[in-house]
Enzyme design. Structure first.
Site, mmCIF file in Angstrom:
data_model
loop_
_atom_site.group_PDB
_atom_site.id
_atom_site.type_symbol
_atom_site.label_atom_id
_atom_site.label_comp_id
_atom_site.label_asym_id
_atom_site.label_seq_id
_atom_site.Cartn_x
_atom_site.Cartn_y
_atom_site.Cartn_z
ATOM 1 N N GLU A 79 -6.020 7.908 -1.157
ATOM 2 C CA GLU A 79 -5.753 6.529 -0.764
ATOM 3 C C GLU A 79 -6.153 5.512 -1.835
ATOM 4 O OE1 GLU A 79 -4.069 5.682 1.836
ATOM 5 O OE2 GLU A 79 -3.979 7.679 2.707
ATOM 6 N N HIS A 113 1.795 4.627 -2.849
ATOM 7 C CA HIS A 113 1.897 6.093 -2.716
ATOM 8 C C HIS A 113 3.206 6.596 -3.329
ATOM 9 C CE1 HIS A 113 -1.687 6.706 -0.410
ATOM 10 N NE2 HIS A 113 -1.266 6.051 0.659
ATOM 11 N N TYR A 167 -10.545 7.023 3.712
ATOM 12 C CA TYR A 167 -10.055 5.651 3.549
ATOM 13 C C TYR A 167 -11.166 4.743 3.024
ATOM 14 C CZ TYR A 167 -5.564 6.501 5.826
ATOM 15 O OH TYR A 167 -4.293 6.948 6.117
ATOM 16 N N HIS A 180 0.827 -1.208 0.000
ATOM 17 C CA HIS A 180 0.000 0.000 0.000
ATOM 18 C C HIS A 180 0.861 1.258 0.000
ATOM 19 C CE1 HIS A 180 -3.422 2.622 1.273
ATOM 20 N NE2 HIS A 180 -2.446 3.288 1.863
ATOM 21 N N GLU A 181 1.791 1.328 0.936
ATOM 22 C CA GLU A 181 2.609 2.538 1.040
ATOM 23 C C GLU A 181 3.474 2.729 -0.205
ATOM 24 O OE1 GLU A 181 2.085 4.734 3.195
ATOM 25 O OE2 GLU A 181 0.861 3.571 4.580
#
Length: 691
Positions: free
Chosen positions: A514, A489, A626, A485-486
């Site tokens: 997100e 980004h 989110y 997930h990170e």
């Protein structure tokens, strides 16, 4: 007519350019003389002393002041793009990396003196930025230029429109007295938010238990613990200790003690700070003509209004209540069978969810971890992203970094070889470091005043378990999802092709930011991708067995009711405190927790808002994003990638239509461009077992 992006021309523009160049030259010469060699294209200084940080902040403020003064001096009847808009756009592009070099160390620096200096610099810079954003003389010049209605490129026009919108959202179209009050409130709020985050980063409470009190924890976990007072084992509240204990410790009293301590973090300092911030935000919103801060904050997001957010959260909560109640009944029965009572609390949630999943899917998550050593996960993750998005990553040897464990990678296009940017990985915990997982934009991708592209730079921060002499760092499956997930980004920032720093990478609407990363979490629930980023730590050629892959894929809907309810709890709490003039956070949580969580009470003597960093870290009145974003992420995945997560053509389309625009387009437009239609919620509801 020539479309204008960012360029300086004419006499007035030349004067501004000369002043800017002199000050930037000072900044860069100071950088190069002390910082050693850095990779070409990286302007941020990631390793500075406390005194250097404060000096850089002062220089940056001087540069910003000079540019704003020069713009303000342009006569209203002589305004032009070159003398008004371009200098402000160039300043934003030039100062970003310098400012981040001053404020980023507060999250990562080893030295407490450096962290403190960084926080002090951030307060000074924020106060200066507030003053600049409240300058009526600059606003009037920008407004005069906008009134000329010159033909501009879409991005340049969007930049001008956003400048005016941002000025007026701070009251520049209101009277002087109101503006003074807004400036004071905004400056004070910024200072308090920095203090809140500092307190979280410096939190270092320890708890002590006997080995018997930690029954259920793996042997290697116990062996890695330090021995503390009274010969007991020392436990911190950092992720590598907190999550294993909450998920695996058989002793309810130990789980309760750790859960209470975790939700008590920074209570003495941060509860009062947050409650003061909430009151100041409300006062500022009312000065600006809004009923409350939520209304003010949401007005420029996809949702547009708090009523729509409340309706969304309560609708999902109502629809998922039956499922959540059914799940809770099962967990209570499990607790009664194991511990003799079914008084179920928040301290039991992770333990019994883990236990139920292992029983249902016939899998041991400790065994699963052995197939996710950090090096293998990282290599597989990087390969998947490279193949999917058409990129090439290369680790930079002997990079300039803030800690020896940090890695630096360059990014280029796999077809053209064009250099696209850089990213840092800082994956392990240490004292004073930011305690959660996040991605920081350190340098924006944009067009500079000389016409060349400035390369975007990002840093991913995480707190995964450190390797030991006996074993490498082994990640739980949930940690693999967090990593994926990170890193999504990171890719959003690197792949952005905006011309203006204001629209670079992650500067999309808060309730969309997100979605791109959430979509990519699905790769952690598909067999093809799981195989690519797994390998038994003693023999990494042994990828994750098929039965474990199938078990992990079934997790997609496991306990979707209670886990979604938890997200709804955070979102409703955030909305609740930001829709009132003052908030008694403890009382609000005491009422809200059992109401949302199907009767599970708040942990007695706690207040998790004291460590709810989102509330002071830019997610105020935005935590609903989110869940809101998850609607879009589920739709994007099902429409383009379901059944073929390794599709290069779909991945390239995703890069070009979702990541590349950055904030150059509204999120709704980005979604329509990618999906070829309006987004729907059916895929989201299916993912939760509601269809």
């Amino acid at each position: 007519m020539k479309q204008k992006e960012i360029a300086l021309a004419g006499a007035a523009g030349a004067a501004i350019a000369i002043a800017t160049k002199l000050l930037l030259s000072s900044l860069k010469s100071s950088s190069s003389s002390r910082d050693g060699l850095r990779e070409e294209g990286i302007h941020i200084r990631v390793k500075q002393s406390a005194s250097e940080i404060l000096k850089q902040a002062d220089r940056m403020i001087a540069l910003s002041q000079s540019v704003h003064d020069a713009v303000a001096a342009v006569p209203l009847d002589e305004v032009s793009y070159e003398t008004v808009i371009a200098p402000l756009a160039n300043l934003e592009a030039e100062e970003f990396a310098v400012v981040q070099g001053c404020v980023f160390p507060s999250l990562v620096a080893v030295s407490k003196d450096v962290r403190n200096a960084s926080a002090e610099a951030e307060k000074k810079i924020d106060a200066h930025n507030v003053k600049c954003s409240m300058r009526e003389d600059v606003y009037l010049v920008v407004k005069a230029y906008a009134a000329k209605k010159e033909t501009l490129s879409p991005q340049a026009q969007r930049f001008v429109d956003r400048l005016i919108r941002d000025y007026e959202r701070l009251g520049m179209n209101l009277n002087a007295d109101t503006r003074r009050k807004v400036e004071f409130l905004k400056t004070t709020i910024g200072e308090l938010c920095i203090e809140f985050q500092q307190n979280m980063n410096e939190e270092n409470r320890r708890l002590y238990f006997t080995e018997e009190e930690l029954a259920g924890l793996p042997k290697n976990f116990i062996q890695d613990l330090k021995t503390g007072k009274d010969n007991k084992l020392e436990v911190t509240l950092k992720y590598p200790h907190y999550f294993p204990i909450m998920e695996r410790c058989k002793v309810g009293a130990t789980r309760q003690a750790v859960a209470v301590a975790y939700d008590q973090r920074c209570m003495n300092e941060n509860v009062s700070i947050l409650e003061k911030v909430v009151a100041l935000r409300h006062a500022m919103a009312q000065l600006l003509g809004y009923r409350n801060h939520a209304e003010y904050a949401i007005a420029i997001r996809m949702a547009k209004s708090p009523s729509k957010v409340k309706e969304f959260l309560e609708s999902i909560s109502k629809r998922i209540s039956v499922l959540a109640a059914k799940e809770l009944t099962k967990l209570r029965a499990m607790k009664k069978a194991e511990e003799g009572n079914d008084l179920f609390g928040m301290a039991d949630l992770r333990y019994y969810i883990r236990k139920a999943e292992e029983e249902e899917f016939k899998v041991d998550y400790e065994t699963v971890k052995q197939y996710f050593p950090m090096a293998v996960v990282t290599a597989g993750l990087l390969q998947i992203y490279q193949d999917l998005l058409g990129l090439k990553f290369k680790e930079v040897p002997n990079p300039q970094v803030w800690h020896p464990e940090v890695q630096l990678y360059s990014v280029s296009d796999s077809e053209t070889g064009e250099r696209m940017g850089y990213f840092y990985l800082d994956l392990y915990p240490r004292d004073g470091k930011y305690t959660h997982a996040c991605v920081c934009s350190l340098q924006p991708g944009c067009v500079q005043k000389d016409g060349h592209r400035q390369l975007p730079v990002a840093a991913m921060l995480a707190n995964f378990s450190k390797p030991t002499k006996e074993k490498p760092s082994l990640l739980g499956h949930t940690e693999v999802e967090t990593y994926f997930h990170e890193f999504g980004h990171v890719m959003h920032h690197i792949c952005s092709r905006a011309s203006f720093a204001k629209f670079s990478g992650l500067r999309v609407e808060d309730d969309f930011v997100e979605a791109p990363s959430q979509m990519l979490e699905n790769w952690c629930l598909e067999s093809d991708s799981l195989k690519l980023m797994s390998g038994f730590y003693k023999d990494t050629k042994q990828s994750l067995p098929d039965d474990i892959c199938q078990a992990l894929m079934q997790k997609r809907r496991a306990f979707a009711g209670l886990l979604t309810k938890r997200q709804i709890l955070f979102g409703l709490f955030d909305q609740s405190i930001h829709m009132r003039d003052k908030a008694e956070t403890g009382a609000i949580l005491k009422e809200l927790v059992p109401k949302v969580m199907e009767g599970i009470p708040m942990l007695e003597g706690t207040n998790f808002s004291a460590s709810f960093g989102h509330m002071t870290g830019g997610y105020d009145a935005a935590y609903y994003g989110y869940l809101w974003s998850e609607v879009f992420s589920a739709d994007m995945f099902e429409a383009k990638f379901k059944g073929n997560v390794l599709s290069k053509s779909a991945g390239r389309e995703y890069r070009e239509k979702v990541l590349a625009p950055g904030a150059c387009k509204d999120a709704a437009v980005i979604l329509r461009d990618f999906l070829g239609r309006e987004p729907t919620e059916e895929a989201f509801l299916r993912s939760k077992g509601l269809l």
